[in-house]
Design a protein around this motif. Sequence first.
Motif, PDB file in Angstrom:
ATOM      1  N   GLN A 253      36.973   2.616  28.913  1.00  0.00           N
ATOM      2  CA  GLN A 253      38.094   3.084  29.727  1.00  0.00           C
ATOM      3  C   GLN A 253      39.245   2.084  29.697  1.00  0.00           C
ATOM      4  O   GLN A 253      40.421   2.453  29.629  1.00  0.00           O
ATOM      5  CB  GLN A 253      37.637   3.311  31.171  1.00  0.00           C
ATOM      6  CG  GLN A 253      38.702   3.878  32.099  1.00  0.00           C
ATOM      7  CD  GLN A 253      39.194   5.234  31.641  1.00  0.00           C
ATOM      8  OE1 GLN A 253      38.416   6.171  31.500  1.00  0.00           O
ATOM      9  NE2 GLN A 253      40.491   5.351  31.398  1.00  0.00           N
ATOM     10  N   ASN A 254      38.909   0.806  29.709  1.00  0.00           N
ATOM     11  CA  ASN A 254      39.950  -0.220  29.642  1.00  0.00           C
ATOM     12  C   ASN A 254      40.692  -0.174  28.306  1.00  0.00           C
ATOM     13  O   ASN A 254      41.906  -0.383  28.253  1.00  0.00           O
ATOM     14  CB  ASN A 254      39.330  -1.606  29.850  1.00  0.00           C
ATOM     15  CG  ASN A 254      38.849  -1.818  31.278  1.00  0.00           C
ATOM     16  OD1 ASN A 254      39.255  -1.092  32.189  1.00  0.00           O
ATOM     17  ND2 ASN A 254      37.987  -2.797  31.479  1.00  0.00           N
ATOM     18  N   LEU A 255      39.981   0.087  27.227  1.00  0.00           N
ATOM     19  CA  LEU A 255      40.639   0.233  25.925  1.00  0.00           C
ATOM     20  C   LEU A 255      41.605   1.419  25.935  1.00  0.00           C
ATOM     21  O   LEU A 255      42.719   1.344  25.402  1.00  0.00           O
ATOM     22  CB  LEU A 255      39.597   0.416  24.824  1.00  0.00           C
ATOM     23  CG  LEU A 255      38.757  -0.809  24.436  1.00  0.00           C
ATOM     24  CD1 LEU A 255      37.723  -0.419  23.383  1.00  0.00           C
ATOM     25  CD2 LEU A 255      39.647  -1.934  23.898  1.00  0.00           C
ATOM     26  N   LEU A 256      41.193   2.517  26.537  1.00  0.00           N
ATOM     27  CA  LEU A 256      42.064   3.693  26.616  1.00  0.00           C
ATOM     28  C   LEU A 256      43.275   3.439  27.507  1.00  0.00           C
ATOM     29  O   LEU A 256      44.312   4.095  27.357  1.00  0.00           O
ATOM     30  CB  LEU A 256      41.277   4.892  27.138  1.00  0.00           C
ATOM     31  CG  LEU A 256      40.230   5.466  26.184  1.00  0.00           C
ATOM     32  CD1 LEU A 256      39.419   6.560  26.869  1.00  0.00           C
ATOM     33  CD2 LEU A 256      40.906   6.011  24.935  1.00  0.00           C
ATOM     34  N   ASP A 257      43.153   2.489  28.434  1.00  0.00           N
ATOM     35  CA  ASP A 257      44.289   2.126  29.288  1.00  0.00           C
ATOM     36  C   ASP A 257      45.262   1.196  28.580  1.00  0.00           C
ATOM     37  O   ASP A 257      46.255   0.771  29.179  1.00  0.00           O
ATOM     38  CB  ASP A 257      43.785   1.437  30.573  1.00  0.00           C
ATOM     39  CG  ASP A 257      43.178   2.447  31.544  1.00  0.00           C
ATOM     40  OD1 ASP A 257      43.400   3.654  31.350  1.00  0.00           O
ATOM     41  OD2 ASP A 257      42.478   2.031  32.480  1.00  0.00           O
ATOM     42  N   GLY A 258      44.969   0.833  27.323  1.00  0.00           N
ATOM     43  CA  GLY A 258      45.904   0.039  26.534  1.00  0.00           C
ATOM     44  C   GLY A 258      45.624  -1.438  26.506  1.00  0.00           C
ATOM     45  O   GLY A 258      46.455  -2.216  26.028  1.00  0.00           O
ATOM     46  N   LEU A 259      44.465  -1.857  26.999  1.00  0.00           N
ATOM     47  CA  LEU A 259      44.148  -3.282  27.002  1.00  0.00           C
ATOM     48  C   LEU A 259      43.569  -3.700  25.650  1.00  0.00           C
ATOM     49  O   LEU A 259      42.834  -2.929  25.023  1.00  0.00           O
ATOM     50  CB  LEU A 259      43.139  -3.601  28.106  1.00  0.00           C
ATOM     51  CG  LEU A 259      43.606  -3.374  29.547  1.00  0.00           C
ATOM     52  CD1 LEU A 259      42.457  -3.596  30.504  1.00  0.00           C
ATOM     53  CD2 LEU A 259      44.762  -4.289  29.892  1.00  0.00           C
ATOM     54  N   PRO A 260      43.868  -4.912  25.182  1.00  0.00           N
ATOM     55  CA  PRO A 260      43.241  -5.420  23.954  1.00  0.00           C
ATOM     56  C   PRO A 260      41.755  -5.671  24.207  1.00  0.00           C
ATOM     57  O   PRO A 260      41.327  -5.827  25.358  1.00  0.00           O
ATOM     58  CB  PRO A 260      43.989  -6.718  23.674  1.00  0.00           C
ATOM     59  CG  PRO A 260      44.520  -7.146  24.998  1.00  0.00           C
ATOM     60  CD  PRO A 260      44.819  -5.898  25.759  1.00  0.00           C
ATOM     61  N   PRO A 261      40.919  -5.741  23.173  1.00  0.00           N
ATOM     62  CA  PRO A 261      39.464  -5.845  23.343  1.00  0.00           C
ATOM     63  C   PRO A 261      39.001  -6.974  24.246  1.00  0.00           C
ATOM     64  O   PRO A 261      38.113  -6.787  25.076  1.00  0.00           O
ATOM     65  CB  PRO A 261      38.960  -6.011  21.908  1.00  0.00           C
ATOM     66  CG  PRO A 261      39.975  -5.301  21.078  1.00  0.00           C
ATOM     67  CD  PRO A 261      41.299  -5.575  21.759  1.00  0.00           C
ATOM     68  N   ASP A 262      39.577  -8.204  24.093  1.00  0.00           N
ATOM     69  CA  ASP A 262      39.076  -9.308  24.914  1.00  0.00           C
ATOM     70  C   ASP A 262      39.376  -9.098  26.388  1.00  0.00           C
ATOM     71  O   ASP A 262      38.553  -9.398  27.260  1.00  0.00           O
ATOM     72  CB  ASP A 262      39.635 -10.639  24.417  1.00  0.00           C
ATOM     73  CG  ASP A 262      41.139 -10.725  24.555  1.00  0.00           C
ATOM     74  OD1 ASP A 262      41.792  -9.661  24.559  1.00  0.00           O
ATOM     75  OD2 ASP A 262      41.663 -11.858  24.645  1.00  0.00           O
ATOM     76  N   GLU A 263      40.569  -8.559  26.679  1.00  0.00           N
ATOM     77  CA  GLU A 263      40.917  -8.288  28.074  1.00  0.00           C
ATOM     78  C   GLU A 263      40.086  -7.127  28.621  1.00  0.00           C
ATOM     79  O   GLU A 263      39.652  -7.144  29.780  1.00  0.00           O
ATOM     80  CB  GLU A 263      42.407  -7.965  28.183  1.00  0.00           C
ATOM     81  CG  GLU A 263      42.925  -7.896  29.615  1.00  0.00           C
ATOM     82  CD  GLU A 263      42.950  -9.233  30.315  1.00  0.00           C
ATOM     83  OE1 GLU A 263      43.025  -9.251  31.553  1.00  0.00           O
ATOM     84  OE2 GLU A 263      42.886 -10.285  29.638  1.00  0.00           O
ATOM     85  N   ALA A 264      39.866  -6.124  27.785  1.00  0.00           N
ATOM     86  CA  ALA A 264      39.066  -4.974  28.212  1.00  0.00           C
ATOM     87  C   ALA A 264      37.644  -5.397  28.543  1.00  0.00           C
ATOM     88  O   ALA A 264      37.061  -4.966  29.548  1.00  0.00           O
ATOM     89  CB  ALA A 264      39.065  -3.912  27.116  1.00  0.00           C
ATOM     90  N   VAL A 265      37.058  -6.243  27.703  1.00  0.00           N
ATOM     91  CA  VAL A 265      35.708  -6.734  27.966  1.00  0.00           C
ATOM     92  C   VAL A 265      35.679  -7.588  29.220  1.00  0.00           C
ATOM     93  O   VAL A 265      34.787  -7.468  30.068  1.00  0.00           O
ATOM     94  CB  VAL A 265      35.178  -7.533  26.758  1.00  0.00           C
ATOM     95  CG1 VAL A 265      33.981  -8.392  27.157  1.00  0.00           C
ATOM     96  CG2 VAL A 265      34.773  -6.605  25.641  1.00  0.00           C
TER      97      VAL A 265
END
Length: 736
Positions: A253-265
């Motif tokens: 969901q964080n990736l779909l919100d536009g966050l890069p992988p490290d921030e999403a994780v």
Amino acid sequence: MATLLYRLGRGALRRRRLVVALWLVVLVGAGLAAATLRGPTASNFTMPGTESQRALDLLAEQFPAASGATGTITLKAPGDGQLASPEGQAVVQELVQQAGTLPGVVGAVNPLQVGAVSPNGRYALVQVQFATGADEVTDEQKTAYEEVGAAAKAKGWQVAPGGEVLGGEPEVGSTEALGVLVAAIVLIITFGSLVAAGMTMLNALIGVGVGMAGLFALSGVIELTSTAPILALMLGLAVGIDYSLFITSRHRQNLLDGLPPDEAVGRAVGTAGSAVVFAGATVVIALAGLAVVDIPFLTVMGLAAAGTVTVAVLVAITLQPALLGFAGRRVLPRRLRALANDGTPNADADVDRPAPTEDRSAFGFRWARFITRFRVPVILVGLLGLGLLALPTPDMRLALPGAATAAVGSPARVANDLTVEGFGPGFTGRLAVVVAGDDAQATGAAVPQVTALLQRTENVLAVAPPQLSPDGRTALLGVVPKTGPTDEATETLVHDIRDSVSGIQGADVLLTGVTAIGIDVSEKLSDALPVYLLLVVGLSVLLLMLVFRSLLVPIKAALGFLLTVAATFGITVAVFQQGHLADLVGLDTPGPLISFLPILLIGILFGLAMDYEVFLVSRMREDFVHGESAREATISGMGHGARVVTAAALIMMSVFGGFVFLDDPVIKSMGFALAIGVAIDAFVVRMTIVPAVMSLLGDRAWWLPRWLSRALPNVDIEGEGLRDHLTTQTQTPTRV
């Protein structure tokens, strides 16, 4: 906690090669330790402090020859009266001699000399005494014992070796792999990505591998019951998959919100990971809390399962972020990867906020709207349904597993059925009375008194002549009840015998035997059950009060947990004790539930129930705090959490359900009860009754007295502190 886990998640992704390498080293090291240090598991259930255990300890000290494991070989001649014929006597004598010379055997008793022959002269019981306890009898000795009587079988006789010596470790075969396969299918459907599903499953399997290897490595220094590794495997697989599922879902969901992988994780571990840590902690505390009932084998079982759950949590918040780093955006289905842009970290994006294009027509939202609209009828129907399911609960009876409920065709079951056929059920649950005086004269004077009292006790079929220790100070009398070992009348008989011999002067008179031990264990567990249930319910209220900063939400959650437990007990009693629909689970013979099942079920279901409560209600609270009405917050929390909780519950049910296909009735009942309990708690209580009650309570659901609010620490499960931390970072000017 959320901020700490956020940093841990980002760090694990950035150093993913090191993290994966470390876990692989741990896995290999634990595997090597298990292979070299593994010890035997125990099939007996000791209970220090009970009369039956004191009697066994006394025998081991003063009458070692009678303290070892016993076996009973049941013989059936081709026709009535053949045991008295010269040919029959020769067959019996040959078999007794063969049994007496088996490895590990002290001696065998000829049934023709002691009268262990059925009235029709067709059945006989050969008593075999082993030198060591049942857990110390080797596999080779058991195999030789099971193969005794080849010559008699060749002449048309039935020979069925049985007794406590045949107790062993349940075998875990390929049937439970079906549960894992179903769980994998659920993951693929939920994620729509083979990469995401495979990575989640791999993460869980590594965790359960480490946990089980560590457990077997410790078995060389601690005594594990044969069911402890099975329970640890059940829980390790189930929670390992679920915890990884929760974090992966939030990361996507964080990736779909536009966050890069490290921030999403980082944000996934900081939010969903916080809930995972809390949920795992509740499971561990509940399982470790089994130690308060002061029953050694139950304490070991609880701690073994708690250890695998702890490993599952550690793997989920460290190894899972590392694997997500290797997967990148491939954790998303192909059709959604284009929606996840490669922009810079968006600190203003709420860690849990839906994407702008979120579809609120999904089933979770529609179900929540229906529940909140018809909340009063839903609550009434839910309570009535669970109440009906719980009706058999008061009839629950507990006992240790016996040969009468073993799988049909197993050596123990064949011997049991043949004994009942020839002699009656009482011969499968014989009791042993130990008479110990200060000297041989005192014991000799007490034995006739004890024998007379035993013969006058109601429901006693026969009393065997006493066996005396070499010094004459200890005597052992065999008592044959008229009823089977798990019959209520036999339980009454145990208490009647103890009451009748309590007045004997000059000697200690103690009742023991497998049947008496089972009754003592069951009674002590039954007495501990209310105390443990009160402890768990009180703990749930306290923990949820910390998480949700509310008074009514924890009380509602605890009441929901009690409904789950009552309904689960009711269904399990109906199937495994009363025999309704027993064929559907492959149960051959209904009987009492295993003694430790209720207390174990309470501990495990408590932790799992708190999982779903946290993942659903934390989102409701978050949206309510951010300005939504209580009704809309309830709908939003259900809408966002329904899909993930449904998948998690289906996975749990699949893993637990896979163990229902095992032949061992103990493992079968544990798997069934856990699968049914998860289904009831997830779908009826947490996803139906809970949102209805939350909607009915409205704003009052989040009320907490001010003095209590000041006294409670803020554990920040929803990540409010993390949001403030990220906002502060973006507002701090960058120095050039």
